[in-house]
Design a protein around this motif. Structure first.
Motif, mmCIF file in Angstrom:
data_model
loop_
_atom_site.group_PDB
_atom_site.id
_atom_site.type_symbol
_atom_site.label_atom_id
_atom_site.label_comp_id
_atom_site.label_asym_id
_atom_site.label_seq_id
_atom_site.Cartn_x
_atom_site.Cartn_y
_atom_site.Cartn_z
ATOM 1 N N PHE A 1 -82.269 3.391 28.252
ATOM 2 C CA PHE A 1 -82.025 3.216 26.820
ATOM 3 C C PHE A 1 -80.700 3.903 26.497
ATOM 4 N N SER A 2 -79.748 3.143 25.929
ATOM 5 C CA SER A 2 -78.422 3.720 25.733
ATOM 6 C C SER A 2 -77.769 3.175 24.468
ATOM 7 N N ASN A 3 -77.097 4.063 23.755
ATOM 8 C CA ASN A 3 -76.323 3.711 22.562
ATOM 9 C C ASN A 3 -77.169 2.927 21.560
ATOM 10 N N LEU A 4 -78.232 3.583 21.087
ATOM 11 C CA LEU A 4 -79.172 2.949 20.162
ATOM 12 C C LEU A 4 -79.302 3.773 18.887
ATOM 13 N N THR A 5 -79.326 3.072 17.755
ATOM 14 C CA THR A 5 -79.655 3.688 16.474
ATOM 15 C C THR A 5 -80.973 3.082 16.027
ATOM 16 N N LEU A 6 -81.971 3.961 15.779
ATOM 17 C CA LEU A 6 -83.345 3.497 15.570
ATOM 18 C C LEU A 6 -83.896 3.960 14.235
ATOM 19 N N SER A 7 -84.600 3.055 13.574
ATOM 20 C CA SER A 7 -85.460 3.401 12.447
ATOM 21 C C SER A 7 -86.878 3.075 12.884
ATOM 22 N N GLY A 8 -87.729 4.098 12.893
ATOM 23 C CA GLY A 8 -89.047 3.966 13.504
ATOM 24 C C GLY A 8 -89.102 4.750 14.801
ATOM 25 N N GLN A 9 -90.296 5.154 15.174
ATOM 26 C CA GLN A 9 -90.486 6.038 16.319
ATOM 27 C C GLN A 9 -90.060 5.394 17.642
ATOM 28 N N PHE A 10 -89.382 6.180 18.487
ATOM 29 C CA PHE A 10 -89.244 5.840 19.895
ATOM 30 C C PHE A 10 -90.475 6.406 20.583
ATOM 31 N N SER A 11 -91.298 5.528 21.171
ATOM 32 C CA SER A 11 -92.580 5.955 21.736
ATOM 33 C C SER A 11 -92.725 5.422 23.146
ATOM 34 N N PHE A 12 -92.814 6.351 24.115
ATOM 35 C CA PHE A 12 -93.114 5.944 25.477
ATOM 36 C C PHE A 12 -94.334 6.744 25.915
ATOM 37 N N ILE A 13 -95.485 6.088 25.910
ATOM 38 C CA ILE A 13 -96.756 6.729 26.238
ATOM 39 C C ILE A 13 -97.348 6.048 27.464
ATOM 40 N N VAL A 14 -97.619 6.836 28.488
ATOM 41 C CA VAL A 14 -98.225 6.322 29.721
ATOM 42 C C VAL A 14 -99.745 6.426 29.612
ATOM 43 N N ARG A 15 -100.426 5.337 29.960
ATOM 44 C CA ARG A 15 -101.894 5.307 29.952
ATOM 45 C C ARG A 15 -102.432 5.390 31.394
ATOM 46 N N GLU A 16 -103.738 5.251 31.527
ATOM 47 C CA GLU A 16 -104.382 5.443 32.837
ATOM 48 C C GLU A 16 -103.851 4.500 33.908
ATOM 49 N N GLU A 17 -103.430 3.305 33.521
ATOM 50 C CA GLU A 17 -103.046 2.317 34.528
ATOM 51 C C GLU A 17 -101.706 2.645 35.196
ATOM 52 N N MET A 18 -100.886 3.525 34.597
ATOM 53 C CA MET A 18 -99.538 3.766 35.121
ATOM 54 C C MET A 18 -99.458 5.145 35.776
ATOM 55 N N LEU A 19 -98.942 5.179 37.001
ATOM 56 C CA LEU A 19 -98.810 6.438 37.713
ATOM 57 C C LEU A 19 -97.396 6.994 37.679
ATOM 58 N N GLU A 20 -96.386 6.159 37.552
ATOM 59 C CA GLU A 20 -95.030 6.698 37.563
ATOM 60 C C GLU A 20 -94.071 5.817 36.776
ATOM 61 N N ALA A 21 -93.056 6.478 36.241
ATOM 62 C CA ALA A 21 -91.990 5.803 35.521
ATOM 63 C C ALA A 21 -90.811 6.755 35.415
ATOM 64 N N GLN A 22 -89.607 6.190 35.369
ATOM 65 C CA GLN A 22 -88.385 6.985 35.209
ATOM 66 C C GLN A 22 -87.681 6.544 33.930
ATOM 67 N N LEU A 23 -87.307 7.511 33.101
ATOM 68 C CA LEU A 23 -86.651 7.219 31.838
ATOM 69 C C LEU A 23 -85.259 7.832 31.825
ATOM 70 N N ILE A 24 -84.264 7.025 31.452
ATOM 71 C CA ILE A 24 -82.898 7.501 31.254
ATOM 72 C C ILE A 24 -82.498 7.156 29.823
ATOM 73 N N LEU A 25 -82.203 8.175 29.022
ATOM 74 C CA LEU A 25 -81.848 7.981 27.624
ATOM 75 C C LEU A 25 -80.464 8.570 27.373
ATOM 76 N N THR A 26 -79.596 7.783 26.757
ATOM 77 C CA THR A 26 -78.235 8.231 26.473
ATOM 78 C C THR A 26 -77.846 7.804 25.065
ATOM 79 N N ASP A 27 -77.414 8.776 24.252
ATOM 80 C CA ASP A 27 -76.906 8.502 22.904
ATOM 81 C C ASP A 27 -77.913 7.708 22.071
ATOM 82 N N ILE A 28 -79.033 8.365 21.800
ATOM 83 C CA ILE A 28 -80.096 7.780 20.987
ATOM 84 C C ILE A 28 -80.172 8.549 19.670
ATOM 85 N N HIS A 29 -80.079 7.845 18.557
ATOM 86 C CA HIS A 29 -80.220 8.476 17.240
ATOM 87 C C HIS A 29 -81.401 7.831 16.514
ATOM 88 N N VAL A 30 -82.459 8.622 16.317
ATOM 89 C CA VAL A 30 -83.596 8.154 15.523
ATOM 90 C C VAL A 30 -83.352 8.600 14.086
#
Length: 439
Positions: free
Chosen positions: A98-127
């Motif tokens: 996720f890069s160079n984003l202007t957001l209205s509303g929540q940025f939500s990354f929630i892992v549930r039981e089915e997911m064991l791994e994930a990698q997140l890269i966030l750059t220049d995010i303004h909520v």
């Protein structure tokens, strides 16, 4: 790759699982947009240089599933909706960018039981705006629940093998005097046992948040930056001011583990029962190069309630409010250096302590039973100005092995004392007392 100018073509591109979708004009959508796996969604600057805006009429915004990228867009959902959310739970979620984003509303990354791994890269995010009070997945510990943040990364999978890794830079939340509602940056594992989050780097610009919690509520809190249990953060650095405005709004809060936390701009709390820096976890090095200041009833500067701080450097700590303690230590810490003053401006007042509202005097420096400090060095003064306040109090069972105060311990209020060491307490005495009567 396909370039998109209208919502109809966008929906077709999603249905066709196009791997690269480029938005060239602002669009209004009437329902959430869930990206296919391995799809990149980006914006192309328009003729005047403005990025396109994806607006969602009355719904969440963009859902991601697996190996998705979203860059160069303005995404506008309602403040009580999610601008970006996790919509897929593959065993391995892959890498999300996720890069160079202007957001209205929540940025939500929630892992549930089915997911064991994930990698997140966030750059220049303004909520810009968010209201997270309606989301019920909340950590619970120490007698309180924590509200999610405008930017939320939450491993809600109880499996101890589940892991999210995070690299985030240029994170900005809210605007000055226009805070998001809820926490600001919220990163949490499942709990002390369960799914984990590893943060190799978190760098923020300015952050402004408030929970809009009613006065007197003792079991709900927020944090402008909240590192919750189940999180290991290698490096956190704040380049802009971090500010909270309301009741029970912590500014910097750690329940997890942080190796290095560097603060380059002021830490400010304007509401009742806020704390500038509160630590329940393990922080190896904390370095505040700018002042910590609180302006509210029972709003304290630095509290060590659980866990430990191995090495802490503070510019200065000042509180303005009844019950607003400057520094309170209830567990063992290593070396603490205050390069300026510790000052309190208040008397006895209500303050939230581990989910309970209690009355506290505005001590400048308080070592509680079970609290111990290997080395405490204050370059300036330790001072209280309120009536009937003890500036430096060591309770029964409190220990300060090596104390050096370059200035003086000062009590200027009526009926106040500069120093009191209870019978079971222990402190070295390398300091000068000024004003008041020591008993």
């Amino acid at each position: 790759m396909v370039e998109i100018m209208n919502s109809k073509d966008l929906k077709l591109a999603i249905e066709d699982k196009v791997d690269k979708i480029v938005i060239t004009r602002s669009l209004m959508l009437d329902q959430p947009l869930v990206l296919p796996r391995h799809t990149t969604l980006s914006g192309k600057r328009q003729e005047n240089g403005a990025l396109p805006v994806l607006m969602f009429e009355n719904s969440d915004g963009i859902g991601v599933q697996n190996n998705n990228t979203i860059i160069d867009l303005v995404i506008h959902a309602g403040e009580n909706k999610r601008s970006i959310f996790n919509a897929g739970y593959d065993l391995n979620g892959g890498q999300f960018v996720f890069s160079n984003l202007t957001l209205s509303g929540q940025f939500s990354f929630i892992v549930r039981e089915e997911m064991l791994e994930a990698q997140l890269i966030l750059t220049d995010i303004h909520v810009l705006s968010a209201d997270t009070r309606g989301y019920l997945e909340q950590p619970q510990k120490y007698g309180v629940n924590v509200l999610q943040g405008a930017l939320t990364i939450y491993n809600f999978n109880p499996d101890v093998k589940s892991l999210i890794t995070v690299h985030a830079t240029g994170i900005k939340i809210g605007e000055k005097n226009n805070p998001v509602v809820g926490s600001g940056v919220f990163i949490s594992g499942f709990g002390d046992n369960g799914g984990k989050v590893h943060v190799d780097n978190l760098e923020t610009a300015a952050i402004y948040s408030t929970g809009k919690i009613p006065f007197g509520v003792a079991d709900i809190i927020t944090g402008a930056i909240f590192i919750v249990n189940g999180v290991y953060a290698k490096h956190i650095e704040n380049y802009g001011e971090v500010v909270t405005y309301g009741v029970n709004d912590m500014v910097l809060d750690a329940w997890g583990q942080v190796d290095d936390w560097i603060v380059n701009a002021p830490v400010l709390s304007y509401g009742p029962s806020g704390v500038g820096f509160v630590n329940f976890g393990k922080v190896v090095n904390f370095n505040a190069k700018a002042p910590i200041e609180t302006y509210g009833l029972g709003a304290r500067g630095y509290n060590q309630y659980d866990g430990t701080l191995e090495h802490g450097d503070f510019d200065s700590i000042r509180t303005f409010g009844d019950g607003s303690v400057g520094v309170q230590i209830s567990k063992h810490v290593g070396e603490i250096n205050i390069h300026g003053d510790i000052q309190t401006h208040g008397e006895i007042g209500n303050s939230l302590v581990k989910g309970v509202n209690v009355n506290l005097p505005a001590y400048a420096l308080s070592i509680k039973n079970g609290g111990s400090v290997d080395k405490l060095n204050v370059i300036g003064n330790v001072e209280s100005t309120g009536n009937k306040v003890i500036t430096y109090l060591v309770d029964d069972g409190g220990i300060v092995d090596d104390l050096s105060i370059g200035g003086a311990v000062i009590a200027t209020g009526k009926g106040s004392l500069p120093v009191k060491v209870n019978a079971g307490g222990k402190t070295s005495t390398n300091f000068t007392q000024s004003k008041g009567e020591n008993k």
